[in-house]
Design an enzyme around this catalytic site. Sequence first.
Site, PDB file in Angstrom:
ATOM      1  N   GLY A  93      78.889  -7.692  -7.229  1.00 53.30           N
ATOM      2  CA  GLY A  93      78.493  -8.013  -5.857  1.00 53.30           C
ATOM      3  C   GLY A  93      77.075  -8.536  -5.807  1.00 53.30           C
ATOM      4  O   GLY A  93      76.193  -7.988  -6.454  1.00 53.30           O
ATOM      5  N   ASP A 148      74.248  -0.439  -4.779  1.00 58.92           N
ATOM      6  CA  ASP A 148      74.741   0.947  -4.818  1.00 58.92           C
ATOM      7  C   ASP A 148      73.736   1.895  -5.461  1.00 58.92           C
ATOM      8  O   ASP A 148      73.809   3.103  -5.275  1.00 58.92           O
ATOM      9  CB  ASP A 148      76.069   1.015  -5.582  1.00 58.92           C
ATOM     10  CG  ASP A 148      77.184   0.303  -4.831  1.00 58.92           C
ATOM     11  OD1 ASP A 148      77.064   0.169  -3.594  1.00 58.92           O
ATOM     12  OD2 ASP A 148      78.151  -0.139  -5.472  1.00 58.92           O
TER      13      ASP A 148
END
Lengths: 430, 430
Positions: A15, A148
Site C-alpha cells: 500500500g 500500519d
Amino acid sequence: MAELNGNLLVAQSGGPTCAINASIVGVIQEAGRHDCIEEIYGGLNGVYGILREDIIDINDEKAKTIDMLKYSPAAALGTCRYKIDFKKKPEKAAKDMDRLFQIFEAHNIRYFFYAGGNDSQDTSHKIHLEAIKRGFELHVIGIPKTIDNDLPHTDYCPGYGSVVKYNATTVMEVGIDVGCMATDDGSCCIIEVMGRSAGWIAAGTVIAKRKPEDPPHIILLPEIVFEEEKFLAKVKEVVSQYKYCIVVAGEGIKNASGNEIGADDKLVDAFGHKLLSGAADKLAQIVQNNLGTKTRTVKLGYAQRAAGHFASLTDIKNAVMVGGAAVKAAVEGKSGFMVKIIRNVITDDNGKQRIEWGTDLQPLEDIANAERLVPRDWLSEDGFMPNEKMVEYARPLVEGELPLPIKDGLPCYYRLEKSLIEKKLPPMEA
Amino acid sequence: MAELNGNLLVAQSGGPTCAINASIVGVIQEAGRHDCIEEIYGGLNGVYGILREDIIDINDEKAKTIDMLKYSPAAALGTCRYKIDFKKKPEKAAKDMDRLFQIFEAHNIRYFFYAGGNDSQDTSHKIHLEAIKRGFELHVIGIPKTIDNDLPHTDYCPGYGSVVKYNATTVMEVGIDVGCMATDDGSCCIIEVMGRSAGWIAAGTVIAKRKPEDPPHIILLPEIVFEEEKFLAKVKEVVSQYKYCIVVAGEGIKNASGNEIGADDKLVDAFGHKLLSGAADKLAQIVQNNLGTKTRTVKLGYAQRAAGHFASLTDIKNAVMVGGAAVKAAVEGKSGFMVKIIRNVITDDNGKQRIEWGTDLQPLEDIANAERLVPRDWLSEDGFMPNEKMVEYARPLVEGELPLPIKDGLPCYYRLEKSLIEKKLPPMEA
C-alpha cells in the site's frame, strides 16, 4: 573490500503512503554520489512489473521532478501486492525467481532496494538468499514503509507519522463539529481508520487530545477484544458527560471469537488477507440500536494514507534519510538487511529535550512476516484509551508541515515520465 | 431615518462549516463600529438555546479569540436543527414565537442575525414577519451558510468553497494512490460526499481534473437519475482505458423511482429529512458484483465540512464580508433580507481577469425553503461530468490557504469562553 560495480534497481511494494516516494528520492540522490553505481533504474509496480521487465531509467527524469517527489503521496514507481510464494505456489515461485535473476543479470543489477511492509521485506529476504545460493553478487537492502507501523525493530515506519498527523487533525475537526450541535439526547460519531491487526493508526489519534475532555473519547484497537457491553457503557458515560462522543475504530477490531466485526467475507486479497469494510457502520448500528444516540460515521479509507496536503515533515525527512542509508549500506557491501530508524533523545544544558533521528541495520529475517503490535501497557486499564507512553511516542512523528506547491488553490503533485529501458528478454510466460 | 438603539443577538443554525465562524466574526467586528449597537450577544445553539435564554456576552471574550475564530471550523456559538414549525406543530410554534419575543424584549434585542441554510433563513423570515405583526422594532438579517450551496440568488454560500477545496484535494490524492497500484483487472474507488438533493459538493470536485485523464472520472449528482446499466458501462470504459476509476458520489443520488440508493429508512432528522448513509457502499457492491473490479470506498462525512486545516482563504474572507454587510444593512434600517454574495469579473488593461467579491440584499421570502440545483447545462450530455461552466464557477472559490496556527504539528482552533448573561425570564416550559 572492493566496491561492487553495476546498476541499481529500486522499487516500491504494498500500500502506498505519503512518505514512500521520499525514501525513493533518498535512494536516488545518495546513489548519485557513488561511482560504483552506474545506472539508476526504477522497477515499475514492484516485483510484478520487474518480472515483466518494466524498468525505467531514472536519469531520464527531471532533477526537479525527483526532488519534488518527496512531497508527493502514493508510489511514483507504481506498486503491487505480488508475492513470490514458495509455500502455496512453489513452481510459480521458482519460475518467478529464475526470471527475476535473468533480469538482474541481463541489466547487470547489483544493487536492489525494495520499499514496503512485512510482505515486501519477506520478498527482499528471499531474493537476498537466492542471490547467495546462485553466487550472484547482489546487494539487497529493504526500506521500511507502512502506515500500519507494524514492522519490528525500527522506531517507526515512514508513512506512519503522516497518517497520524492527518487522522488526529480529522479527529479534532470532526470533534468540534459534532460537539457544537445541540442535541437533547447527545450524539456520537465513529471514525474508522486503517489497521488490520495492529492498532497503531487508531492509537496515534490520541495526540488530538490536548485536554481530558477533548476527542477522541474512545479508541478501539484490533489488539483489544471488542466487548459490546463494555463499549456501550463507555459511550453512554461519555455522552452523559460531554453530550457527544467521538470514537476512533481500527478497521480490524475483533470480537471474542476472533472475528472482525466489520469483515466482508466475500473479499480476500493476494496475500489471503480478508478485506474489510464497515467496522464504523457496524458500531454505529450497535450504538444507535442500543442507546438510541444519533450516530454518524466517517470512513477515511485511502484518503488517510494519501493526504500529502497535511503530511508530516519529520516523517518525510526520515523517509529520505532511510533511503540514503540503504544505499550507503549496500555500497559498503551489506546485503540482507532492512534499514531501521533510531530515536535518540538529546537533553541540552537547559534540560530541554529534543529528538535526533538516526538509522541502523536489522537482518531481514528478523523483520519478514514478523509483526509489532501496540504494547498493552501503552493503553488504559479498560483498553479504551492509549496512555502517556503512546502520546510521547507519536507526538514527535507529526511535527512540521511540507512546503507543498499549490496552484489555483490545490496541491501540485509530481509524477515520473517513466521512459522504459530496452527489454532484453523474451516476454514472461503467462 | 433615526438609528435604532439596542442590543445585538447573533446565532448559528444548521450543519456547521469551515466558514460560519468567519461570518460571526464579521458581524461582531462590524457591530463594534456602530454606537447604536449597545451590547453584542451570542445565542447558544441557535433558536434552540435562545428559547432557553442561553445567551452569552461576546464583549467578555478575548479579542484575539474572536479574531482567530475566523480560522476555526464548526459553530463557535453552537448550532441546532430546531425548527419553529407552524405547519406541523402550530401550537408549539406560537408558544416558541411568544417566548422568543419575550426574550428579545427582556434583553432589548433590536438586531438579530441568523447564519444558516434554507431552514434557518425560513426561521429568520418568520421572526421578521412576527416582529412587524407585533410592532416590535427588530432588524432581522439572514446570513447564508451551507456547504450544500443550494441557496438561490447568492453567487455561492460561504462554507462551500472550503468543502470543495478539501474534497477536490482528497480526490486528487486518492486518485494517485489508487492509480499507482498494479492490478490485472483494474480497480475502482467510490468517494462519497455530502449533498442530499443538490449536487454542488460532488460537482465541485471536477476542479481536481487538471488533465482529461485525471480523476474524478465519474461524478454522480442527486440531480441526475442514477441508472445502473449506464453507470456500470461508464466504469468499465474508464477502467479499460486507465486501469482504475475514481467515482465521486453525492450521498443523495436517486434511482428512477426517486429512492435514494443509500437511504437508511430508519433515520429521519428534526426537519423530516431522511438521513442517509452508504451510497458509496451500495455503489461498491454494484461495481464489484457486476464487473468484478476491486472497489473500495471513502466516506468523508463530517470531516469534509470541518476540514479547517485546508480551508479556502477566499471562502473565509467572503464569509467575514457577508457578516459585516449584514450589520451595515441592519444599521441602515433594513430587515427581512439575506445578504447575498455578488461575483464581479474585472478585466484589467492587459485583458487579465480577476474577481472582485461584493454583497447585496435579497428578501428572505425569496430564499426561505427555496433550493438551487446544479443547472443541467453545466453537465456533460451523459450527466457523468460537470463541464467548463462548473469549473469556471468553482475554481475561484478555493483559492488561498489560511495562516493557521500549528502547535506540535496539529492545528490550533479557538473556542469561546461563553459566559452566560443573567437570565430574566422563568425557565421555558417543557
